[in-house]
Write a protein that holds these residues in place. Structure first.
Motif, PDB file in Angstrom:
ATOM      1  N   ILE A   1      25.744   6.364  12.756  1.00  0.00           N
ATOM      2  CA  ILE A   1      24.851   7.375  13.329  1.00  0.00           C
ATOM      3  C   ILE A   1      24.525   7.036  14.782  1.00  0.00           C
ATOM      4  O   ILE A   1      24.670   7.872  15.680  1.00  0.00           O
ATOM      5  N   HIS A   2      24.084   5.812  15.019  1.00  0.00           N
ATOM      6  CA  HIS A   2      23.680   5.426  16.369  1.00  0.00           C
ATOM      7  C   HIS A   2      24.879   5.309  17.311  1.00  0.00           C
ATOM      8  O   HIS A   2      24.802   5.702  18.476  1.00  0.00           O
ATOM      9  N   THR A   3      25.985   4.776  16.802  1.00  0.00           N
ATOM     10  CA  THR A   3      27.176   4.623  17.643  1.00  0.00           C
ATOM     11  C   THR A   3      27.678   5.978  18.127  1.00  0.00           C
ATOM     12  O   THR A   3      27.945   6.171  19.320  1.00  0.00           O
ATOM     13  N   PHE A   4      27.803   6.932  17.215  1.00  0.00           N
ATOM     14  CA  PHE A   4      28.308   8.238  17.622  1.00  0.00           C
ATOM     15  C   PHE A   4      27.295   9.040  18.432  1.00  0.00           C
ATOM     16  O   PHE A   4      27.684   9.895  19.238  1.00  0.00           O
TER      17      PHE A   4
ATOM     18  N   PHE B   1      25.312   7.680  20.752  1.00  0.00           N
ATOM     19  CA  PHE B   1      25.525   7.172  22.109  1.00  0.00           C
ATOM     20  C   PHE B   1      26.881   7.623  22.652  1.00  0.00           C
ATOM     21  O   PHE B   1      27.014   7.935  23.841  1.00  0.00           O
ATOM     22  N   THR B   2      27.899   7.655  21.781  1.00  0.00           N
ATOM     23  CA  THR B   2      29.226   8.084  22.226  1.00  0.00           C
ATOM     24  C   THR B   2      29.209   9.535  22.670  1.00  0.00           C
ATOM     25  O   THR B   2      29.850   9.902  23.671  1.00  0.00           O
ATOM     26  N   GLU B   3      28.487  10.375  21.952  1.00  0.00           N
ATOM     27  CA  GLU B   3      28.414  11.798  22.331  1.00  0.00           C
ATOM     28  C   GLU B   3      27.813  11.956  23.725  1.00  0.00           C
ATOM     29  O   GLU B   3      28.274  12.781  24.526  1.00  0.00           O
ATOM     30  N   SER B   4      26.791  11.163  24.013  1.00  0.00           N
ATOM     31  CA  SER B   4      26.198  11.212  25.342  1.00  0.00           C
ATOM     32  C   SER B   4      27.227  10.826  26.402  1.00  0.00           C
ATOM     33  O   SER B   4      27.305  11.457  27.466  1.00  0.00           O
ATOM     34  N   SER B   5      28.041   9.811  26.112  1.00  0.00           N
ATOM     35  CA  SER B   5      29.081   9.376  27.058  1.00  0.00           C
ATOM     36  C   SER B   5      30.153  10.446  27.230  1.00  0.00           C
ATOM     37  O   SER B   5      30.657  10.662  28.336  1.00  0.00           O
ATOM     38  N   VAL B   6      30.519  11.118  26.147  1.00  0.00           N
ATOM     39  CA  VAL B   6      31.518  12.182  26.221  1.00  0.00           C
ATOM     40  C   VAL B   6      30.999  13.337  27.074  1.00  0.00           C
ATOM     41  O   VAL B   6      31.745  13.928  27.868  1.00  0.00           O
TER      42      VAL B   6
ATOM     43  N   LEU C   1      33.800   2.117  22.349  1.00  0.00           N
ATOM     44  CA  LEU C   1      33.582   0.669  22.262  1.00  0.00           C
ATOM     45  C   LEU C   1      32.243   0.270  22.864  1.00  0.00           C
ATOM     46  O   LEU C   1      31.557  -0.619  22.348  1.00  0.00           O
ATOM     47  N   ARG C   2      31.868   0.916  23.971  1.00  0.00           N
ATOM     48  CA  ARG C   2      30.568   0.615  24.586  1.00  0.00           C
ATOM     49  C   ARG C   2      29.436   0.840  23.598  1.00  0.00           C
ATOM     50  O   ARG C   2      28.536  -0.004  23.443  1.00  0.00           O
ATOM     51  N   SER C   3      29.485   1.975  22.903  1.00  0.00           N
ATOM     52  CA  SER C   3      28.427   2.310  21.946  1.00  0.00           C
ATOM     53  C   SER C   3      28.467   1.401  20.730  1.00  0.00           C
ATOM     54  O   SER C   3      27.419   0.957  20.236  1.00  0.00           O
ATOM     55  N   ALA C   4      29.669   1.111  20.229  1.00  0.00           N
ATOM     56  CA  ALA C   4      29.804   0.287  19.027  1.00  0.00           C
ATOM     57  C   ALA C   4      29.319  -1.138  19.277  1.00  0.00           C
ATOM     58  O   ALA C   4      28.524  -1.692  18.491  1.00  0.00           O
ATOM     59  N   PHE C   5      29.772  -1.746  20.361  1.00  0.00           N
ATOM     60  CA  PHE C   5      29.363  -3.129  20.653  1.00  0.00           C
ATOM     61  C   PHE C   5      27.877  -3.212  20.970  1.00  0.00           C
ATOM     62  O   PHE C   5      27.233  -4.228  20.674  1.00  0.00           O
ATOM     63  N   ALA C   6      27.324  -2.159  21.569  1.00  0.00           N
ATOM     64  CA  ALA C   6      25.894  -2.164  21.887  1.00  0.00           C
ATOM     65  C   ALA C   6      25.036  -2.183  20.632  1.00  0.00           C
ATOM     66  O   ALA C   6      23.901  -2.689  20.655  1.00  0.00           O
TER      67      ALA C   6
END
Length: 314
Positions: free
Chosen positions: A106-109, A111-116, A152-157
């Motif tokens: 949930i949190h990874t995606f 943050f990823t959506e914001s990056s996209v 990867l940025r979101s996942a590692f964070a």
């Protein structure tokens, strides 16, 4: 339903909450949520299918749109099973390990959506401000790298705060306040110093979402500056129209997110029904509305949808 843990050991089970006081309406409440999930999944799968099968859409803008559809589904789908298990009174229990995995996705995606969305803003900036170099700047290789880095940025964070959960004792209630697992919800139950997780979470939100939103804002400053230099009114409107869908997608992500933060911070004692709907709107609105908006506002996507609905006429 609370479970005590006198030995301060890590619990194997947590308990999810539906809507306290509205249990008799859970089956009815599940109907619109089930429809929203189906609409979101079907809409995003349709977008992905159209982009994959139409060679005309093998361009940077549509590659980023495909990334948005994937992150939309990745953000909402991890909550489906636990939500309907609660609403259909199958089980409110969730294993600790499954809870952590759910939080991670949930949190990874999110943050990823914001990056996209930031990448899509940069795509619009290049398309409008540097149209002659558009294809040479946003190459397929660069787009792939952007997608991988965003994920990867979101996942590692998310690894440090979730890893620390394994060392927290939970000696009080094991009842979570939602029908899915959230990091900020679980650390409230820990009988330990959670300062690192609290501070890390605030810093993470500020840095990742803050940097992404700032990048989007700066991109549109340059875009508007470039658009205002276009001589014809039709040209300005055409350029801005290419950004309309993206602006809507940004608002669809950030407005519910801000609303949920306000409810958690300033309306803690409001109706459980409000907390429940706000928590799920944040995850459901983007996957449901983004495909609709892009289907309405983007001619090529709209044609693809019409071709699927009535292939003999197109």
């Amino acid at each position: 339903m609370a479970v005590s843990n006198t030995n301060n050991t890590l619990p194997s089970t947590f308990y999810l909450t539906g809507i306290p006081g509205y249990e008799e309406f859970h089956n009815w409440i599940s109907i619109p949520f089930c429809l929203l999930y189906l609409v979101g999944i079907m809409g995003n799968c349709t977008i992905l299918h159209i982009i994959r099968t139409d060679p005309r859409l093998h361009e940077p803008m549509y590659y980023f749109l495909a990334m948005l559809s994937l992150t939309d589904m990745g953000m909402s789908m991890p909550t489906m099973i636990s939500l309907f298990r609660v609403l259909w009174s199958i089980s409110r229990e969730i294993q600790f390990n499954i809870c952590v995995v759910q939080m991670f996705f949930i949190h990874t995606f999110s943050f990823t959506e914001s990056s996209v969305l930031l990448a899509m803003a940069l795509d619009r900036y290049v398309a409008i401000c540097h149209p002659l170099r558009y294809a040479t700047i946003l190459t397929p290789r660069l787009i792939t790298k952007i997608g991988i880095v965003a994920l990867l940025r979101s996942a590692f964070a998310m690894i440090p705060p979730l890893a620390r959960l394994a060392y927290f004792p939970f000696c009080h209630s094991h009842v979570l306040s939602h029908s899915y697992c959230l990091h900020q919800d679980m650390i409230r139950l820990a009988c330990a110093d959670t300062k690192f997780n609290v501070v890390y979470g605030l810093v993470l939100i500020t840095v990742l979402w803050g940097m992404d939103s700032l990048g989007i804002f700066v991109s549109y400053v340059f875009i508007l500056s470039s658009v205002l230099r276009i001589a014809s009114r039709e040209g300005r409107l055409k350029a801005l129209n290419t950004c309309a869908s993206h602006i809507c997608a940004v608002l669809i992500l950030y407005v519910p997110m801000i609303g949920l933060s306000i409810v958690h911070r300033f309306a803690k004692h409001s109706s459980p029904l409000i907390h429940f709907f706000m928590a799920h709107i944040y995850l459901l609105i983007p996957p449901v509305l983004n495909p609709i908006i892009y289907s309405v506002k983007t001619k090529q996507i709209r044609q693809g949808v019409l071709h699927i609905l009535s292939p003999k006429k197109h």
